[in-house]
Scaffold this motif. Structure first.
Motif, mmCIF file in Angstrom:
data_model
loop_
_atom_site.group_PDB
_atom_site.id
_atom_site.type_symbol
_atom_site.label_atom_id
_atom_site.label_comp_id
_atom_site.label_asym_id
_atom_site.label_seq_id
_atom_site.Cartn_x
_atom_site.Cartn_y
_atom_site.Cartn_z
ATOM 1 N N LEU A 239 0.802 -1.218 0.000
ATOM 2 C CA LEU A 239 0.000 0.000 0.000
ATOM 3 C C LEU A 239 0.843 1.280 0.000
ATOM 4 O O LEU A 239 0.545 2.208 -0.765
ATOM 5 N N PRO A 240 1.905 1.382 0.828
ATOM 6 C CA PRO A 240 2.709 2.616 0.788
ATOM 7 C C PRO A 240 3.284 2.900 -0.594
ATOM 8 O O PRO A 240 3.307 4.047 -1.058
ATOM 9 N N GLU A 241 3.715 1.846 -1.277
ATOM 10 C CA GLU A 241 4.270 2.015 -2.628
ATOM 11 C C GLU A 241 3.190 2.467 -3.603
ATOM 12 O O GLU A 241 3.412 3.355 -4.446
ATOM 13 N N LEU A 242 2.012 1.873 -3.495
ATOM 14 C CA LEU A 242 0.921 2.243 -4.398
ATOM 15 C C LEU A 242 0.520 3.697 -4.195
ATOM 16 O O LEU A 242 0.194 4.405 -5.159
ATOM 17 N N ARG A 243 0.531 4.163 -2.963
ATOM 18 C CA ARG A 243 0.118 5.530 -2.659
ATOM 19 C C ARG A 243 1.101 6.567 -3.188
ATOM 20 O O ARG A 243 0.760 7.748 -3.304
ATOM 21 N N ARG A 244 2.317 6.111 -3.516
ATOM 22 C CA ARG A 244 3.312 7.038 -4.073
ATOM 23 C C ARG A 244 3.258 7.113 -5.594
ATOM 24 O O ARG A 244 3.946 7.934 -6.209
ATOM 25 N N ILE A 245 2.432 6.272 -6.217
ATOM 26 C CA ILE A 245 2.323 6.299 -7.674
ATOM 27 C C ILE A 245 1.651 7.597 -8.104
ATOM 28 O O ILE A 245 0.664 8.040 -7.505
ATOM 29 N N ALA A 246 2.186 8.218 -9.147
ATOM 30 C CA ALA A 246 1.634 9.485 -9.643
ATOM 31 C C ALA A 246 0.168 9.321 -10.022
ATOM 32 O O ALA A 246 -0.178 8.430 -10.793
ATOM 33 N N GLY A 247 -0.667 10.173 -9.467
ATOM 34 C CA GLY A 247 -2.085 10.146 -9.784
ATOM 35 C C GLY A 247 -2.930 9.417 -8.760
ATOM 36 O O GLY A 247 -4.158 9.523 -8.781
ATOM 37 N N VAL A 248 -2.322 8.664 -7.841
ATOM 38 C CA VAL A 248 -3.079 7.940 -6.822
ATOM 39 C C VAL A 248 -3.323 8.866 -5.628
ATOM 40 O O VAL A 248 -2.385 9.355 -5.004
ATOM 41 N N GLU A 249 -4.581 9.113 -5.338
ATOM 42 C CA GLU A 249 -4.931 9.943 -4.179
ATOM 43 C C GLU A 249 -5.118 9.093 -2.926
ATOM 44 O O GLU A 249 -4.762 9.497 -1.828
ATOM 45 N N ARG A 250 -5.686 7.881 -3.131
ATOM 46 C CA ARG A 250 -5.934 7.008 -1.991
ATOM 47 C C ARG A 250 -5.925 5.561 -2.451
ATOM 48 O O ARG A 250 -6.392 5.247 -3.548
ATOM 49 N N ALA A 251 -5.394 4.674 -1.615
ATOM 50 C CA ALA A 251 -5.401 3.236 -1.887
ATOM 51 C C ALA A 251 -5.695 2.515 -0.581
ATOM 52 O O ALA A 251 -4.965 2.687 0.394
ATOM 53 N N GLU A 252 -6.773 1.735 -0.556
ATOM 54 C CA GLU A 252 -7.180 1.024 0.650
ATOM 55 C C GLU A 252 -7.468 -0.428 0.307
ATOM 56 O O GLU A 252 -8.006 -0.747 -0.770
ATOM 57 N N LEU A 253 -7.159 -1.335 1.230
ATOM 58 C CA LEU A 253 -7.390 -2.762 1.032
ATOM 59 C C LEU A 253 -8.400 -3.251 2.057
ATOM 60 O O LEU A 253 -8.201 -3.091 3.263
ATOM 61 N N ALA A 260 -9.116 -0.791 -3.341
ATOM 62 C CA ALA A 260 -9.820 0.358 -3.915
ATOM 63 C C ALA A 260 -8.843 1.508 -4.082
ATOM 64 O O ALA A 260 -8.164 1.906 -3.121
ATOM 65 N N VAL A 261 -8.789 2.039 -5.302
ATOM 66 C CA VAL A 261 -7.847 3.115 -5.615
ATOM 67 C C VAL A 261 -8.630 4.321 -6.136
ATOM 68 O O VAL A 261 -9.418 4.186 -7.082
ATOM 69 N N ARG A 262 -8.423 5.464 -5.518
ATOM 70 C CA ARG A 262 -9.044 6.701 -5.995
ATOM 71 C C ARG A 262 -7.982 7.575 -6.635
ATOM 72 O O ARG A 262 -6.878 7.727 -6.093
ATOM 73 N N LEU A 263 -8.318 8.169 -7.779
ATOM 74 C CA LEU A 263 -7.376 9.001 -8.511
ATOM 75 C C LEU A 263 -7.474 10.454 -8.060
ATOM 76 O O LEU A 263 -8.553 10.937 -7.700
ATOM 77 N N ALA A 267 -4.747 13.694 -11.945
ATOM 78 C CA ALA A 267 -4.080 12.441 -12.279
ATOM 79 C C ALA A 267 -3.876 12.300 -13.782
ATOM 80 O O ALA A 267 -4.613 12.875 -14.586
ATOM 81 N N PRO A 268 -2.871 11.513 -14.185
ATOM 82 C CA PRO A 268 -2.720 11.161 -15.603
ATOM 83 C C PRO A 268 -3.944 10.358 -16.032
ATOM 84 O O PRO A 268 -4.802 10.033 -15.210
ATOM 85 N N PRO A 269 -4.065 9.995 -17.309
ATOM 86 C CA PRO A 269 -5.188 9.162 -17.744
ATOM 87 C C PRO A 269 -5.334 7.922 -16.864
ATOM 88 O O PRO A 269 -4.332 7.320 -16.458
ATOM 89 N N ALA A 270 -6.582 7.547 -16.581
ATOM 90 C CA ALA A 270 -6.838 6.418 -15.680
ATOM 91 C C ALA A 270 -6.113 5.158 -16.132
ATOM 92 O O ALA A 270 -5.617 4.382 -15.308
ATOM 93 N N GLU A 271 -6.043 4.941 -17.447
ATOM 94 C CA GLU A 271 -5.395 3.738 -17.952
ATOM 95 C C GLU A 271 -3.929 3.675 -17.534
ATOM 96 O O GLU A 271 -3.397 2.595 -17.239
ATOM 97 N N ALA A 276 0.217 1.261 -13.914
ATOM 98 C CA ALA A 276 1.286 1.396 -12.925
ATOM 99 C C ALA A 276 0.972 0.598 -11.660
ATOM 100 O O ALA A 276 1.864 -0.044 -11.078
ATOM 101 N N VAL A 277 -0.279 0.622 -11.232
ATOM 102 C CA VAL A 277 -0.673 -0.129 -10.032
ATOM 103 C C VAL A 277 -0.534 -1.629 -10.277
ATOM 104 O O VAL A 277 0.005 -2.373 -9.440
ATOM 105 N N LEU A 278 -1.015 -2.100 -11.419
ATOM 106 C CA LEU A 278 -0.910 -3.521 -11.726
ATOM 107 C C LEU A 278 0.552 -3.957 -11.839
ATOM 108 O O LEU A 278 0.932 -5.051 -11.389
ATOM 109 N N GLU A 279 1.368 -3.117 -12.430
ATOM 110 C CA GLU A 279 2.796 -3.439 -12.554
ATOM 111 C C GLU A 279 3.430 -3.595 -11.180
ATOM 112 O O GLU A 279 4.212 -4.524 -10.939
ATOM 113 N N ALA A 280 3.081 -2.702 -10.256
ATOM 114 C CA ALA A 280 3.630 -2.773 -8.898
ATOM 115 C C ALA A 280 3.151 -4.035 -8.185
ATOM 116 O O ALA A 280 3.923 -4.683 -7.464
ATOM 117 N N LEU A 281 1.900 -4.395 -8.375
ATOM 118 C CA LEU A 281 1.366 -5.589 -7.725
ATOM 119 C C LEU A 281 2.023 -6.852 -8.267
ATOM 120 O O LEU A 281 2.430 -7.742 -7.508
#
Length: 312
Positions: A239-253, A260-263, A267-271, A276-281
């Protein structure tokens, strides 16, 4: 004559039934050629809005225009509207073909017999021409009622619970018919089947206790461009890593493994954020089984409406 941009306009419309305020200064627009959903709990004001749009009711206050005209102005031709009522029953004393021909004549068709046959064929019920309405299944009767609504080539089609009470196959056939009308005419659908509206509609108005509480495109209302969720079945979510991704405002599990990820607004385009989130996971060996953008329409309606009331 230029096409009317909005097929239906309500501007500050209120409507009372005695002491009950069914609509309270409602303003909404339905774009010409769109498929527009009208939703809300029982008593929200959907039936009253349908009655106003069909010209069956007069607004108490405010302005109502249908296809660019006042439906009660006797100096103008009546707007061409087709209506499918939720619980409409076909008269049992005449066969289907005779009924549709009579309705076609009332709709102003120059050749009512052929027009009735064409309408029946459009709803894939040509074989019912000589049938008695009493011999029809509920699904077949619903399609004949839809054929009636299509007579007169209406520019605006009002469908109240068009698939209510139908078996899955009949409901799918009616949905297919409605989908084929998109772009050809304006369609307004009132339904409690919100997953159905998600498949059919371009935009939705949510009513609650006579007020508009949400109005916009389906993508806006379900926030498809503002949030997404990922179902995780195995692995540690960083979660800390995901929250540092550009465009991520909130990430909760959640305990069920739903990420759940809120932009953020900028934020850059949602896609790009999703990628980026999927790549990190995946880099952390997290197993992902599903991804969905936005929330369901059902959840959004539950979020913005309260308990139903008895009328309206």
């Amino acid at each position: 004559m230029a096409p009317v941009e909005a097929a239906l306009v309500l501007d500050g419309v209120s409507k009372r039934y005695g002491s009950t305020l069914a609509l309270d200064r409602v303003s909404l627009q339905v774009r010409t050629g769109s498929c527009h959903g009208l939703v809300g709990p029982n008593g929200a004001g959907k039936t009253t809005t349908f009655g106003l749009a069909a010209g069956f009711l007069r607004a108490g206050t405010g302005t109502l225009r249908i296809l660019g005209r006042d439906p009660h102005d006797r100096g103008t031709s009546r707007p061409r509207i087709g209506v499918l009522a939720q619980d409409a029953e076909l008269p049992a004393y005449l066969d289907v073909g005779t009924l549709l021909t009579a309705w076609a004549r009332l709709s102003g068709e120059a050749r009512p017999g052929p027009a009735a046959r064409i309408a029946l064929d459009r709803v894939q019920m040509a074989e019912a021409w000589e049938a008695s309405p009493r011999a029809l299944s509920h699904g077949a009767a619903k399609r004949v009622a839809l054929a009636q609504a299509l007579l007169g080539d209406p520019a605006l089609l009002l469908l109240d619970e068009p698939t209510a009470g139908l078996d899955p196959r009949a409901a799918a056939e009616v949905r297919s018919l409605i989908a084929a009308l998109r772009g050809q005419r304006t369609v307004i659908i009132s339904s409690h089947n919100l997953s159905e509206l998600e498949r059919l509609c371009d935009a939705v108005t949510v009513l609650d206790h006579g007020k508009v509480v949400q109005d916009g495109t389906l993508a806006d209302i379900t926030r498809r461009g503002a949030e997404f969720s990922v179902q995780v079945t195995r692995g540690d979510v960083p979660l800390p890593e995901l929250r540092r991704i550009a465009g991520v405002e909130r990430a909760e599990l959640s305990p069920s493994g739903l990420l759940a990820v809120r932009l953020a607004p900028d934020a850059p385009p949602a896609e790009d954020v999703i990628a980026a989130v999927l790549e990190a996971l995946l880099a952390r060996g997290v197993r992902v089984t599903a991804l969905a953008q936005g929330s369901s329409l059902e959840q959004r309606v539950l979020d913005v409406t309260s308990a139903p009331r008895q009328s309206g």
